[in-house]
Structures are given as C-alpha cells and as structure tokens.
Design an enzyme around this catalytic site. Structure first.
Site, PDB file in Angstrom:
ATOM      1  N   CYS A  36     -25.267  35.015  -8.968  1.00 31.08           N
ATOM      2  CA  CYS A  36     -25.000  35.267 -10.069  1.00 31.08           C
ATOM      3  C   CYS A  36     -25.044  36.607 -10.302  1.00 31.08           C
ATOM      4  CB  CYS A  36     -25.201  34.042 -11.398  1.00 31.08           C
ATOM      5  SG  CYS A  36     -24.525  35.278 -12.522  1.00 31.08           S
TER       6      CYS A  36
ATOM      7  N   ASP B 119     -26.849  40.274 -24.320  1.00 33.32           N
ATOM      8  CA  ASP B 119     -25.230  40.129 -24.030  1.00 33.32           C
ATOM      9  C   ASP B 119     -24.462  41.096 -24.548  1.00 33.32           C
ATOM     10  OD1 ASP B 119     -25.114  36.158 -23.933  1.00 33.32           O
ATOM     11  OD2 ASP B 119     -25.248  37.638 -22.312  1.00 33.32           O
TER      12      ASP B 119
ATOM     13  N   LYS C  15     -18.547  30.186 -27.769  1.00 32.45           N
ATOM     14  CA  LYS C  15     -18.122  29.566 -25.960  1.00 32.45           C
ATOM     15  C   LYS C  15     -19.719  29.316 -25.782  1.00 32.45           C
ATOM     16  CE  LYS C  15     -19.049  32.927 -22.644  1.00 32.45           C
ATOM     17  NZ  LYS C  15     -20.408  32.331 -21.425  1.00 32.45           N
ATOM     18  N   ASN C  16     -20.358  30.007 -25.883  1.00 38.41           N
ATOM     19  CA  ASN C  16     -22.137  29.068 -26.330  1.00 38.41           C
ATOM     20  C   ASN C  16     -22.862  28.353 -26.510  1.00 38.41           C
ATOM     21  OD1 ASN C  16     -22.063  31.386 -23.849  1.00 38.41           O
ATOM     22  ND2 ASN C  16     -23.335  32.772 -24.464  1.00 38.41           N
TER      23      ASN C  16
ATOM     24  N   ARG D 129     -31.252  33.608 -11.129  1.00 38.01           N
ATOM     25  CA  ARG D 129     -31.013  33.040 -12.360  1.00 38.01           C
ATOM     26  C   ARG D 129     -31.134  31.782 -12.334  1.00 38.01           C
ATOM     27  NH1 ARG D 129     -25.766  34.459 -15.633  1.00 38.01           N
ATOM     28  NH2 ARG D 129     -26.857  33.025 -17.411  1.00 38.01           N
TER      29      ARG D 129
ATOM     30  N   ARG E 132     -12.945  35.303 -19.541  1.00 38.86           N
ATOM     31  CA  ARG E 132     -14.128  33.392 -19.460  1.00 38.86           C
ATOM     32  C   ARG E 132     -14.491  33.091 -20.302  1.00 38.86           C
ATOM     33  NH1 ARG E 132     -18.084  33.422 -14.570  1.00 38.86           N
ATOM     34  NH2 ARG E 132     -18.947  31.666 -16.068  1.00 38.86           N
TER      35      ARG E 132
HETATM   36  C1  EPZ Z   1     -27.398  32.145 -21.905  1.00 37.56           C
HETATM   37  O1  EPZ Z   1     -28.334  31.980 -20.480  1.00 37.56           O
HETATM   38  C2  EPZ Z   1     -25.997  32.909 -21.861  1.00 37.56           C
HETATM   39  N1  EPZ Z   1     -25.382  31.643 -21.434  1.00 37.56           N
HETATM   40  C3  EPZ Z   1     -26.060  34.265 -21.600  1.00 37.56           C
HETATM   41  O2  EPZ Z   1     -24.907  34.144 -21.815  1.00 37.56           O
HETATM   42  C4  EPZ Z   1     -26.884  34.615 -22.022  1.00 37.56           C
HETATM   43  O3  EPZ Z   1     -27.018  35.975 -21.368  1.00 37.56           O
HETATM   44  C5  EPZ Z   1     -28.770  33.975 -21.638  1.00 37.56           C
HETATM   45  O4  EPZ Z   1     -28.591  32.846 -22.545  1.00 37.56           O
HETATM   46  C6  EPZ Z   1     -29.388  35.243 -22.168  1.00 37.56           C
HETATM   47  O5  EPZ Z   1     -29.511  35.245 -23.399  1.00 37.56           O
HETATM   48  C7  EPZ Z   1     -24.684  30.523 -22.179  1.00 37.56           C
HETATM   49  O6  EPZ Z   1     -25.826  30.231 -22.799  1.00 37.56           O
HETATM   50  C8  EPZ Z   1     -24.245  29.674 -21.883  1.00 37.56           C
HETATM   51  P1  EPZ Z   1     -31.887  32.217 -19.680  1.00 37.56           P
HETATM   52  P2  EPZ Z   1     -29.183  31.321 -19.681  1.00 37.56           P
HETATM   53  O7  EPZ Z   1     -31.947  31.141 -19.005  1.00 37.56           O
HETATM   54  O8  EPZ Z   1     -29.780  29.863 -20.885  1.00 37.56           O
HETATM   55  C9  EPZ Z   1     -34.624  33.294 -16.529  1.00 37.56           C
HETATM   56  C10 EPZ Z   1     -23.086  34.758 -21.357  1.00 37.56           C
HETATM   57  O9  EPZ Z   1     -22.438  36.171 -21.577  1.00 37.56           O
HETATM   58  N2  EPZ Z   1     -34.889  32.442 -16.160  1.00 37.56           N
HETATM   59  O10 EPZ Z   1     -32.174  31.981 -20.749  1.00 37.56           O
HETATM   60  O11 EPZ Z   1     -28.513  31.318 -17.968  1.00 37.56           O
HETATM   61  C11 EPZ Z   1     -33.085  34.220 -16.319  1.00 37.56           C
HETATM   62  O12 EPZ Z   1     -32.935  34.538 -14.782  1.00 37.56           O
HETATM   63  C12 EPZ Z   1     -23.980  34.670 -20.842  1.00 37.56           C
HETATM   64  O13 EPZ Z   1     -22.041  34.383 -22.884  1.00 37.56           O
HETATM   65  C13 EPZ Z   1     -35.656  31.783 -15.087  1.00 37.56           C
HETATM   66  O14 EPZ Z   1     -36.896  32.414 -14.418  1.00 37.56           O
HETATM   67  O15 EPZ Z   1     -30.488  32.080 -19.712  1.00 37.56           O
HETATM   68  C14 EPZ Z   1     -33.660  35.005 -17.112  1.00 37.56           C
HETATM   69  O16 EPZ Z   1     -34.249  36.260 -16.619  1.00 37.56           O
HETATM   70  C15 EPZ Z   1     -24.465  35.760 -19.653  1.00 37.56           C
HETATM   71  N3  EPZ Z   1     -35.899  29.756 -14.854  1.00 37.56           N
HETATM   72  C16 EPZ Z   1     -34.468  34.765 -18.188  1.00 37.56           C
HETATM   73  O17 EPZ Z   1     -34.693  33.898 -17.549  1.00 37.56           O
HETATM   74  C17 EPZ Z   1     -35.158  29.372 -15.331  1.00 37.56           C
HETATM   75  O18 EPZ Z   1     -35.070  28.365 -14.841  1.00 37.56           O
HETATM   76  C18 EPZ Z   1     -33.341  33.913 -19.777  1.00 37.56           C
HETATM   77  O19 EPZ Z   1     -31.834  33.651 -18.749  1.00 37.56           O
HETATM   78  C19 EPZ Z   1     -34.301  29.959 -16.294  1.00 37.56           C
HETATM   79  C20 EPZ Z   1     -33.915  31.357 -16.718  1.00 37.56           C
END
Ligand code: EPZ
Length: 422
Positions: free
Chosen positions: A117, A306, A23-24, A122, A398
């Site tokens: 979320c 995850d 999915k990702n 996030r 999902r």
């Molecule tokens: C991706 O989410 C995945 N989703 C998530 O999978 C996964 O848990 C996550 O990466 C971490 O591996 C997809 O790829 C569609 P991040 P993403 O930006 O990109 C902070 C699932 O179960 N952050 O890597 O949204 C954020 O709050 C989902 O399939 C900021 O602060 O995660 C988090 O604490 C759930 N500012 C950390 O970074 C930003 O602008 C990592 O988030 C962006 C992120």
C-alpha cells in the site's frame, strides 16, 4: 478519462456540513454480515468507493444486497464461494476483513493477501498469527491465504495494536467454540461499534471499548442481527474542521460524536481554535493567530494518523515551527513533496516532519497519493493563490462522500474536470 479536481482560492467558508457514516465502521460491519442468519439492515452507510468495493467482493461470494440513500440490506444466506479474489482485494486492503468471518462460518476460505500500500507495507501477519492460535491451519500459496479449521477460543495478545486485526479476531471469535480473550486490542470507536452490533446479535462480549475484549463464541451458530445505524465518520469530521481552520472560518458540523474527536480537538485548541458544542453538532471558531503545534500520531484515543496530513496542511499557516511525528505507518509523508510544490516549507527526517510557517501557498498541479494525503491537498488548495489542480483524485472518493457538494455548500470553489491520461 481521468478526473482531477480544480480548486480556486476560496473566500472564507461558512455554513453547515452534514457528516456521513464512518467508512471504517461500515467496512467491518459489512464483513460481519457473513456471520448472520437473517438479512442485515444498516443505515447511514456512506456511499464511498471503499464500501462499494467490499460489497462487490461480497456479491462475488454469492451475497445479495440492496444499497440506496445510505440504506444497506445484505443477505448472506446464499454464499456459494469462499474465495476473495486478488482483483478485488488489491483495490481495497480492508477486504482482509472477510477472512475471520468466512473461516468462522465455513471452516475454510481463500483470501488474497492485500499486497502493499502506498503508506506502508501494512502486513497482515498479526491477523494470521492470531487465527493460528485459534486453531486455524494457514498456508500462503500464490499470494493467497489458504485458511481452514474449526476455531477454538483462546487468549490472544497482539504484539502491535491493529484495528482490522482486532476486528477480524472479534468476528472469528464470535462463532468459535468457547472464550477468546484479546489483549492489547484496538479501542477505536469503529471497533466498539462492531462489538456493540455483535452483542445485540446475541454474542456475550465483555470489555467493549477497552484494550481487553472477551468474546464467548456460539460454536458455529449464526447470529441474528438487529438494524444498525453507522456511527458518524470522525475523520471526515476532522477533515472539515481542518477546512474551517486552514481558511480561519466559522463552520458547523452536524451529526458528530464530539467524544470521538477529543484527540483531534486538543490539537486544534493548541493551534488557537475554539469550539461551540451542541447536542450532536460542533462549530469551529477562527483563531486570532494560528500557533505552531507538535503532534505524535498514536492509536485511539490519541491523535489519529488519519488526520496527520490534514494537520500538516494547517501547520503551513501557523506562525512558527510545527513538528509532526508519524508513528503508525512507515511512509505516510507523501503529501509533503506535494505541499512543497504549493510553496510550503516542510522537511522530513525519518519519521518526523518539520513545518516552517507561515507560508504563502501558491496554486500548482499536485498529485494525490492516498486517501488522507489527497484531502490535505484539497485543504491547501482552498487558500493557495490562484488555482490548484489535484490529480489522481480517485483516492479522495474512496473515503469522502459527496465531498464536492459539501465543500461547495460552505463556499469552497472547486470543480471536477476530465483530462487525457496524465
Ligand atoms: C485501519 O487500518 C484503518 N482502516 C486505517 O485507515 C488507519 O489508518 C489504521 O487503522 C490506523 O488507525 C480501516 O479501518 C479500514 P492497523 P489497519 O492494522 O487496520 C501494523 C483510512 O485512511 N500491522 O491498525 O490496516 C501496520 O503495518 C485508512 O481510512 C502489522 O505490522 O491498520 C501499521 O504499522 C488508512 N501487522 C500498524 O500495525 C498486522 O498484521 C497499524 O495498522 C497488522 C498491522
């Protein structure tokens, strides 16, 4: 009608599971089709709710697509709208992935802020900060990101590693003017596949798979995509391995890339499980005794957040005290009170959960709160005495394709039932 999943305590599992496309990986690749000159063909695309939601968004922008049996054809040549509306974005935060491509191609777009979320705030501040560095004018009004401007390559250092942040900037940089260097980039296999697909579409990219990626943009010229098969879903694979582990059964996964699972396999081995690896299949073998484990979630190639909830379910069956520290998200322990309803013995102190095993789980009504938490409740239901009813099961669908079919095929006893509004 609301659906819930009734899970009966299942006998030992055995047999084979076909792992679906990730999915990702599919989500950023679908967004990247906005950069394409030609019709884009993806195969092995998982038919899961999140993919359907992103396709709905693209349709709303004026794209056309055909999606059946995992084969997806997308034509983005007639995009006539560059606003990603709140009604769709609020249901799937990865919709933010259209921001980079829309801005790069059209020089102007409006994308709803994803909003909160369950697992954490996030924010998308890092995505926006990077686009501003590339010359975009970004204004937030009425919950929407209003972005405009011609993108110019530059050096970008991400303060935190962000998967979709890295993907958004890679796509924006692909059609920007000049060179963009992303430092502290995410290295997840899904980011790597996006880079490989863009490289095959004619983009000069260096450092693929590393934390420093250099992209030479086409300065507004659209790309010519090659047909692509989506890589296997490493989190789905880890979840079915966890099903084998928690029931202490032997099951085989087909269509996996074992290398993508190393950070997870290390922890299974620490708990006493072992594996048989073949070309693209992996068999988990039962443990004589399930040992407790210590886990800290980190970015790839470390142990993935995850898989945290799924390992917490297994840890309830370990003989001893396990410790799990969640470092990526500030609220990703919502499965703990639900597992405790099943007679687990888990306590939380800030970012750390302590799991005292071995607990005899007893079936009960529980509630899914997010995608991976819901899979942990299903795993616990496989071994809990009697029946476990997992409510709000839409979270599960999902990200897990044909879950009931796949579990039933290896001997799990579960059925999807309807209930009045809870
Ligand atoms: C991706 O989410 C995945 N989703 C998530 O999978 C996964 O848990 C996550 O990466 C971490 O591996 C997809 O790829 C569609 P991040 P993403 O930006 O990109 C902070 C699932 O179960 N952050 O890597 O949204 C954020 O709050 C989902 O399939 C900021 O602060 O995660 C988090 O604490 C759930 N500012 C950390 O970074 C930003 O602008 C990592 O988030 C962006 C992120």
């Amino acid at each position: 009608m609301y659906k819930y999943l009734k899970i009966h305590r299942s006998p030992k599992l055995n047999g084979e599971v076909e792992i679906s496309g990730a999915k990702n990986a599919a989500l950023p690749l679908i967004a990247s089709s906005i950069l394409s000159k030609n019709e884009v063909n993806f195969t092995n695309v998982p038919e899961v709710a999140d993919v359907k939601t992103l396709l709905k968004l693209l349709k709303n922008l004026g794209c056309e697509f055909e999606f059946q049996n995992g084969n997806l054809k997308i034509d983005t040549s007639n995009i006539n709208n560059t606003t990603a509306v709140y009604e769709i974005v609020k249901t799937m935060r990865a919709s933010i992935l259209v921001l980079g491509p829309l801005l790069a191609r059209f020089g102007k777009c409006k994308v709803s802020l994803p909003g909160g979320c369950a697992i954490g705030a996030r924010p998308v501040d890092l995505h926006l900060k990077a686009l501003k560095l590339m010359g975009a004018d970004i204004k937030i009004q009425n919950g929407y990101i209003n972005a405009s401007g011609k993108l110019k390559g530059c050096d970008i250092v991400f303060d935190k590693i962000t998967v979709t942040g890295t993907e958004n900037i890679i796509m924006a940089a692909s059609m920007a003017k000049g060179k963009t260097r992303i430092i502290n980039a995410a290295k997840e296999p899904e980011v790597t596949q996006l880079c490989n697909v863009l490289k095959e579409a004619g983009i000069e990219i260096e450092g693929i798979g590393s934390d420093e990626i250099i992209i030479n943009g086409t300065e507004g010229e659209l790309l010519k995509f090659k047909n692509t098969s989506i890589i296997p879903d490493r989190i789905e694979a880890g979840t079915y391995l966890a099903a084998g582990a928690i029931t202490n059964s032997k099951i085989t996964l087909n269509n996996v890339i074992t290398e993508h699972l190393e950070g997870i396999l290390v922890k299974f081995r620490e708990m006493g499980f072992s594996f048989e690896e073949k070309a693209n299949s992996l068999t988990i073998l039962p443990a004589k005794k399930i040992n407790p484990v210590t886990i800290i979630t980190t970015e790839y190639p470390g142990f993935p957040t995850d898989m945290q909830a799924q390992f917490m379910a297994i840890a309830t069956q370990a003989e001893g005290v396990s410790i799990i520290e969640e470092r990526l998200f500030e609220n990703r322990f919502m499965h703990v009170p639900e597992l405790n309803r099943l007679n687990a013995n888990i306590s939380i102190n800030s970012k750390t959960a302590t799991i005292i095993g071995k607990s005899k789980l007893i079936g009960a009504d529980v509630m899914a709160t997010d995608l991976r938490a819901s899979s942990a409740l299903v795993l616990a239901g496989l071994i809990a005495k009697g029946q476990t009813n997992v409510h709000r099961i839409y979270h599960l669908f999902r990200g897990y394709e044909k879950l009931i079919e796949k579990f039933t095929k290896i001997g799990a006893k579960m059925e999807l039932l309807s209930e009045e509004r809870p």
